[in-house]
Design a protein around this motif. Structure first.
Motif, PDB file in Angstrom:
ATOM      1  N   PHE A  22       0.847  -1.199   0.000  1.00 13.97           N
ATOM      2  CA  PHE A  22       0.000   0.000   0.000  1.00 13.97           C
ATOM      3  C   PHE A  22       0.881   1.247   0.000  1.00 13.97           C
ATOM      4  O   PHE A  22       0.622   2.205  -0.736  1.00 13.97           O
ATOM      5  N   ALA A  23       1.937   1.229   0.800  1.00 18.19           N
ATOM      6  CA  ALA A  23       2.836   2.385   0.889  1.00 18.19           C
ATOM      7  C   ALA A  23       3.553   2.608  -0.436  1.00 18.19           C
ATOM      8  O   ALA A  23       3.779   3.745  -0.851  1.00 18.19           O
ATOM      9  N   GLU A  24       3.885   1.510  -1.121  1.00 17.47           N
ATOM     10  CA  GLU A  24       4.579   1.627  -2.408  1.00 17.47           C
ATOM     11  C   GLU A  24       3.715   2.337  -3.439  1.00 17.47           C
ATOM     12  O   GLU A  24       4.178   3.207  -4.154  1.00 17.47           O
ATOM     13  N   ALA A  25       2.460   1.925  -3.546  1.00 21.60           N
ATOM     14  CA  ALA A  25       1.583   2.539  -4.543  1.00 21.60           C
ATOM     15  C   ALA A  25       0.126   2.215  -4.257  1.00 21.60           C
ATOM     16  O   ALA A  25      -0.215   1.068  -3.981  1.00 21.60           O
ATOM     17  N   HIS A  26      -0.698   3.240  -4.294  1.00 26.51           N
ATOM     18  CA  HIS A  26      -2.146   3.011  -4.175  1.00 26.51           C
ATOM     19  C   HIS A  26      -2.896   4.141  -4.877  1.00 26.51           C
ATOM     20  O   HIS A  26      -2.349   5.210  -5.109  1.00 26.51           O
ATOM     21  N   ILE A  27      -4.126   3.859  -5.210  1.00 24.41           N
ATOM     22  CA  ILE A  27      -4.973   4.852  -5.861  1.00 24.41           C
ATOM     23  C   ILE A  27      -5.388   5.873  -4.795  1.00 24.41           C
ATOM     24  O   ILE A  27      -5.790   5.483  -3.698  1.00 24.41           O
ATOM     25  N   PRO A  28      -5.249   7.171  -5.086  1.00 24.55           N
ATOM     26  CA  PRO A  28      -5.602   8.198  -4.095  1.00 24.55           C
ATOM     27  C   PRO A  28      -7.013   7.987  -3.550  1.00 24.55           C
ATOM     28  O   PRO A  28      -7.925   7.640  -4.293  1.00 24.55           O
ATOM     29  N   ASP A  82     -14.906  -5.744  -7.616  1.00 21.79           N
ATOM     30  CA  ASP A  82     -13.471  -5.988  -7.624  1.00 21.79           C
ATOM     31  C   ASP A  82     -12.892  -5.291  -8.848  1.00 21.79           C
ATOM     32  O   ASP A  82     -13.294  -5.586  -9.972  1.00 21.79           O
ATOM     33  N   TYR A  83     -11.994  -4.339  -8.610  1.00 24.99           N
ATOM     34  CA  TYR A  83     -11.284  -3.729  -9.741  1.00 24.99           C
ATOM     35  C   TYR A  83     -10.078  -4.624 -10.011  1.00 24.99           C
ATOM     36  O   TYR A  83      -9.049  -4.530  -9.341  1.00 24.99           O
ATOM     37  N   SER A  84     -10.245  -5.524 -10.987  1.00 27.67           N
ATOM     38  CA  SER A  84      -9.280  -6.609 -11.142  1.00 27.67           C
ATOM     39  C   SER A  84      -7.933  -6.181 -11.720  1.00 27.67           C
ATOM     40  O   SER A  84      -6.936  -6.852 -11.540  1.00 27.67           O
ATOM     41  N   GLY A  85      -7.890  -5.032 -12.398  1.00 25.12           N
ATOM     42  CA  GLY A  85      -6.610  -4.576 -12.957  1.00 25.12           C
ATOM     43  C   GLY A  85      -5.642  -4.093 -11.894  1.00 25.12           C
ATOM     44  O   GLY A  85      -4.423  -4.209 -12.026  1.00 25.12           O
ATOM     45  N   LYS A  90      -1.710   2.243 -13.188  1.00 28.12           N
ATOM     46  CA  LYS A  90      -0.442   2.927 -13.467  1.00 28.12           C
ATOM     47  C   LYS A  90      -0.151   2.947 -14.973  1.00 28.12           C
ATOM     48  O   LYS A  90       0.282   3.955 -15.522  1.00 28.12           O
ATOM     49  N   GLU A  91      -0.388   1.810 -15.638  1.00 23.23           N
ATOM     50  CA  GLU A  91      -0.134   1.733 -17.080  1.00 23.23           C
ATOM     51  C   GLU A  91      -0.999   2.718 -17.858  1.00 23.23           C
ATOM     52  O   GLU A  91      -0.617   3.195 -18.915  1.00 23.23           O
ATOM     53  N   ALA A  92      -2.164   3.026 -17.324  1.00 23.89           N
ATOM     54  CA  ALA A  92      -3.054   3.984 -17.996  1.00 23.89           C
ATOM     55  C   ALA A  92      -2.673   5.425 -17.644  1.00 23.89           C
ATOM     56  O   ALA A  92      -3.320   6.367 -18.055  1.00 23.89           O
ATOM     57  N   ASP A  93      -1.607   5.559 -16.838  1.00 22.99           N
ATOM     58  CA  ASP A  93      -1.128   6.876 -16.440  1.00 22.99           C
ATOM     59  C   ASP A  93      -2.144   7.641 -15.603  1.00 22.99           C
ATOM     60  O   ASP A  93      -2.229   8.863 -15.688  1.00 22.99           O
TER      61      ASP A  93
END
Length: 126
Positions: free
Chosen positions: A34-40, A96-99, A105-108
């Motif tokens: 979670f600390a590495e990366a998460h959706i705001p 469930d947001y499966s991506g 991230k890939e979608a920027d």
């Protein structure tokens, strides 16, 4: 009677965020991920913590609340497993947001990222 959970795409999640829909976004990975990366705007309730159930019920007591869970990627099973568990607990509106983080991230799309190895930060001015 079996409740199902629904899988959603990044476009659907993006639209929910942009239109200000009332829902909970929950990252079900551990604190380090979670600390590495998460959706705001995400809550972090790790599926593999001992008190997942208790914490979930405390933070989101309404079983009919709209909840979107997500994990790291399409391959990651933590999101779907969390969704299944929540359905078993009686929650009725689970997506469930499966991506997950990688797809987002890939979608920027905006991501709160924390790279320990990157000391410099890029500031984007709009």
């Amino acid at each position: 009677m079996k409740h199902q959970f629904k899988s959603i795409t990044k476009e659907e999640l993006q639209e929910m965020i942009e239109t200000g829909e009332d829902f909970y976004l929950v990252n079900v990975l551990n604190e380090k991920n979670f600390a590495e990366a998460h959706i705001p705007g995400s809550l972090n309730i790790p599926l593999h913590s001992n008190d997942f159930e208790k914490v979930f019920k405390r933070l989101i007591p309404h079983i009919d609340a709209k909840i979107v869970v997500y994990c790291w990627s399409f391959e990651c099973q933590t999101g779907p497993n969390a969704a299944k568990k929540l359905v078993e607990l009686g929650y009725t509106n689970i997506c469930d947001y499966s991506g997950g983080v990688m797809d987002w991230k890939e979608a920027d799309l905006p991501l709160n990222e924390h790279h320990l190895e990157h000391v410099h930060t890029h500031i984007h001015m709009h």
